[in-house]
Design an enzyme around this catalytic site. Structure first.
Site, PDB file in Angstrom:
ATOM      1  N   ASN A   1      -3.162  -2.846  -7.411  1.00  0.00           N
ATOM      2  CA  ASN A   1      -1.909  -3.234  -6.750  1.00  0.00           C
ATOM      3  C   ASN A   1      -2.185  -4.518  -5.961  1.00  0.00           C
ATOM      4  O   ASN A   1      -2.826  -4.490  -4.920  1.00  0.00           O
ATOM      5  CB  ASN A   1      -1.463  -2.106  -5.811  1.00  0.00           C
ATOM      6  CG  ASN A   1      -0.253  -2.498  -4.980  1.00  0.00           C
ATOM      7  OD1 ASN A   1       0.415  -3.491  -5.271  1.00  0.00           O
ATOM      8  ND2 ASN A   1       0.031  -1.725  -3.943  1.00  0.00           N
TER       9      ASN A   1
ATOM     10  N   LYS B   1      -0.130  -6.313  -4.409  1.00  0.00           N
ATOM     11  CA  LYS B   1       0.801  -6.470  -3.281  1.00  0.00           C
ATOM     12  C   LYS B   1       1.411  -7.889  -3.285  1.00  0.00           C
ATOM     13  O   LYS B   1       1.556  -8.487  -4.343  1.00  0.00           O
ATOM     14  CB  LYS B   1       0.100  -6.159  -1.956  1.00  0.00           C
ATOM     15  CG  LYS B   1      -0.645  -4.825  -1.982  1.00  0.00           C
ATOM     16  CD  LYS B   1      -0.988  -4.351  -0.611  1.00  0.00           C
ATOM     17  CE  LYS B   1      -1.925  -3.166  -0.694  1.00  0.00           C
ATOM     18  NZ  LYS B   1      -1.946  -2.382   0.511  1.00  0.00           N
TER      19      LYS B   1
ATOM     20  N   HIS C   1       5.614   3.505  -2.922  1.00  0.00           N
ATOM     21  CA  HIS C   1       4.424   3.112  -2.157  1.00  0.00           C
ATOM     22  C   HIS C   1       4.744   3.257  -0.670  1.00  0.00           C
ATOM     23  O   HIS C   1       5.877   2.992  -0.245  1.00  0.00           O
ATOM     24  CB  HIS C   1       4.049   1.668  -2.500  1.00  0.00           C
ATOM     25  CG  HIS C   1       2.694   1.278  -1.976  1.00  0.00           C
ATOM     26  ND1 HIS C   1       2.493   0.949  -0.655  1.00  0.00           N
ATOM     27  CD2 HIS C   1       1.483   1.191  -2.582  1.00  0.00           C
ATOM     28  CE1 HIS C   1       1.213   0.663  -0.481  1.00  0.00           C
ATOM     29  NE2 HIS C   1       0.572   0.806  -1.635  1.00  0.00           N
TER      30      HIS C   1
ATOM     31  N   GLU D   1       4.178   1.429   1.742  1.00  0.00           N
ATOM     32  CA  GLU D   1       4.721   0.207   2.355  1.00  0.00           C
ATOM     33  C   GLU D   1       6.215   0.069   2.040  1.00  0.00           C
ATOM     34  O   GLU D   1       6.995  -0.397   2.873  1.00  0.00           O
ATOM     35  CB  GLU D   1       3.917  -1.011   1.872  1.00  0.00           C
ATOM     36  CG  GLU D   1       2.526  -1.033   2.510  1.00  0.00           C
ATOM     37  CD  GLU D   1       1.455  -1.740   1.701  1.00  0.00           C
ATOM     38  OE1 GLU D   1       1.777  -2.522   0.795  1.00  0.00           O
ATOM     39  OE2 GLU D   1       0.262  -1.491   1.992  1.00  0.00           O
TER      40      GLU D   1
ATOM     41  N   GLU E   1      -2.021   8.794  -1.801  1.00  0.00           N
ATOM     42  CA  GLU E   1      -2.498   7.701  -0.952  1.00  0.00           C
ATOM     43  C   GLU E   1      -2.277   8.051   0.518  1.00  0.00           C
ATOM     44  O   GLU E   1      -1.165   7.831   1.049  1.00  0.00           O
ATOM     45  CB  GLU E   1      -1.730   6.422  -1.267  1.00  0.00           C
ATOM     46  CG  GLU E   1      -1.926   5.914  -2.672  1.00  0.00           C
ATOM     47  CD  GLU E   1      -1.787   4.401  -2.737  1.00  0.00           C
ATOM     48  OE1 GLU E   1      -2.749   3.744  -3.131  1.00  0.00           O
ATOM     49  OE2 GLU E   1      -0.732   3.875  -2.361  1.00  0.00           O
TER      50      GLU E   1
ATOM     51  N   GLY F   1      -5.626   0.043   3.227  1.00  0.00           N
ATOM     52  CA  GLY F   1      -5.924  -1.253   3.836  1.00  0.00           C
ATOM     53  C   GLY F   1      -6.682  -1.166   5.147  1.00  0.00           C
ATOM     54  O   GLY F   1      -6.787  -2.164   5.872  1.00  0.00           O
TER      55      GLY F   1
ATOM     56  N   SER G   1      -8.267   2.293   0.295  1.00  0.00           N
ATOM     57  CA  SER G   1      -9.536   1.615   0.549  1.00  0.00           C
ATOM     58  C   SER G   1     -10.627   1.976  -0.457  1.00  0.00           C
ATOM     59  O   SER G   1     -11.798   2.079  -0.097  1.00  0.00           O
ATOM     60  CB  SER G   1     -10.023   1.898   1.974  1.00  0.00           C
ATOM     61  OG  SER G   1      -9.111   1.366   2.913  1.00  0.00           O
TER      62      SER G   1
HETATM   63  C1  PEP Z   1      -2.619   0.281  -2.089  1.00  0.00           C
HETATM   64  O1  PEP Z   1      -2.081  -0.775  -1.800  1.00  0.00           O
HETATM   65  O2  PEP Z   1      -2.026   1.101  -2.799  1.00  0.00           O
HETATM   66  C2  PEP Z   1      -3.961   0.554  -1.572  1.00  0.00           C
HETATM   67  C3  PEP Z   1      -4.504   1.715  -1.817  1.00  0.00           C
HETATM   68  O3  PEP Z   1      -4.546  -0.459  -0.841  1.00  0.00           O
HETATM   69  P1  PEP Z   1      -6.084  -0.516  -0.353  1.00  0.00           P
HETATM   70  O4  PEP Z   1      -6.941  -0.198  -1.553  1.00  0.00           O
HETATM   71  O5  PEP Z   1      -6.277  -1.908   0.146  1.00  0.00           O
HETATM   72  O6  PEP Z   1      -6.254   0.523   0.701  1.00  0.00           O
END
Ligand code: PEP
Length: 259
Positions: free
Chosen positions: A12, A14, A102, A104, A174, A180, A220
């Site tokens: 992803n 973003k 997601h 976000e 997630e 992040g 992460s």
């Molecule tokens: C994501 O954006 O879905 C995500 C898991 O980001 P990160 O790996 O940076 O935590």
């Protein structure tokens, strides 16, 4: 239905990388991944909308096996929805997988379970695969509400979806506090939640759907954490944000996850 699921590793991107940068990233990733990796895993990238056409051309011209994905779409096909993108437009660009719900999108843009459910149905209707994200906040985890939150999102997000369609989907667990932040759920904790998600799918949609739905872990993920997470029986891949922006790191994650 055999209980064998091909790992799916998704990047992803973003709101990062313009279409020139995205093209460079894609081409480096394709070069770093050995051809036989696609026999053992599926790999998708989810760039910003403005990059998709450029990457589609490159994937097609160079016959890459990397799957093109999107990060979001609207549930309606056409109409007065300024700034939104129709699932039909994505399908026309050979997009195969679309992330929806997601955290976000839920937290910053106010997407509700009902909106996520409408997107899941629209994506399936246009022959693409939804990656439906679910996860708890730190406060919810500390209050012991992880399963209630996550399973509620699963049940609401899959409302009215046919059994066979659920079996073809991807659910990404997630934990919001891990996205992040550099914090990762322990492999045991992630496995426990992913097993509960699978049990909830089985209870509502039957054993076949439960056995074939793919459940990713996201939050992460780095090359150093991939092996332990992927060794868990109910984790079928990873949704990777930050580390997917670096083709070296992302290709390492894919190689480890593919086994
Ligand atoms: C994501 O954006 O879905 C995500 C898991 O980001 P990160 O790996 O940076 O935590």
């Amino acid at each position: 239905m055999p209980d064998v699921r091909t790992p799916l590793i998704s990047g992803n991107w973003k709101m990062n990388l313009d279409h020139f940068e995205a093209l460079r990233n894609l081409q480096k990733l394709a070069w770093l991944l050995p051809k036989d990796i696609y026999q053992r895993s599926d790999v998708s990238i989810h760039p910003p909308f403005t990059d998709i056409r450029t990457l589609q051309t490159s994937i097609e011209a160079d016959r890459m096996d990397i799957l093109l994905g999107a990060q979001h779409c609207h549930h309606e096909v056409t109409g007065a929805f300024t700034g939104e993108v129709s699932p039909v437009f994505l399908q026309k660009l050979d997009v195969k997988l679309v992330i929806c719900g997601h955290s976000e999108r839920r937290d910053i843009f106010g997407e509700t379970d009902e909106m996520v459910n409408a997107k899941v149905k629209a994506i399936l209707k246009h022959n693409m695969t939804p990656i439906m994200c679910v996860g708890e906040s730190l406060a919810e985890r500390e209050a012991g509400e992880t399963e209630a939150k996550v399973l509620g999102q699963v049940v609401n997000g899959l409302q009215g979806v046919k059994k066979a369609e659920v079996g073809s989907m991807v659910i990404a667990y997630e934990p919001i506090w891990a996205i992040g932040t550099g914090k990762t759920a322990t492999a045991d904790d992630a496995q426990q939640v992913c097993a509960s998600i699978r049990a909830a799918v089985t209870a509502s949609f039957g054993a076949d759907a439960g056995a074939s739905v793919r459940i990713q872990y996201g939050g992460s993920v780095k090359p150093g954490t991939t092996e332990e997470l992927m060794a868990q029986p109910d984790i079928d891949g990873a949704l990777v944000g930050g580390a997917s922006l670096d083709p070296d790191d992302f290709s390492q994650i894919v190689k480890i996850a593919a086994g």
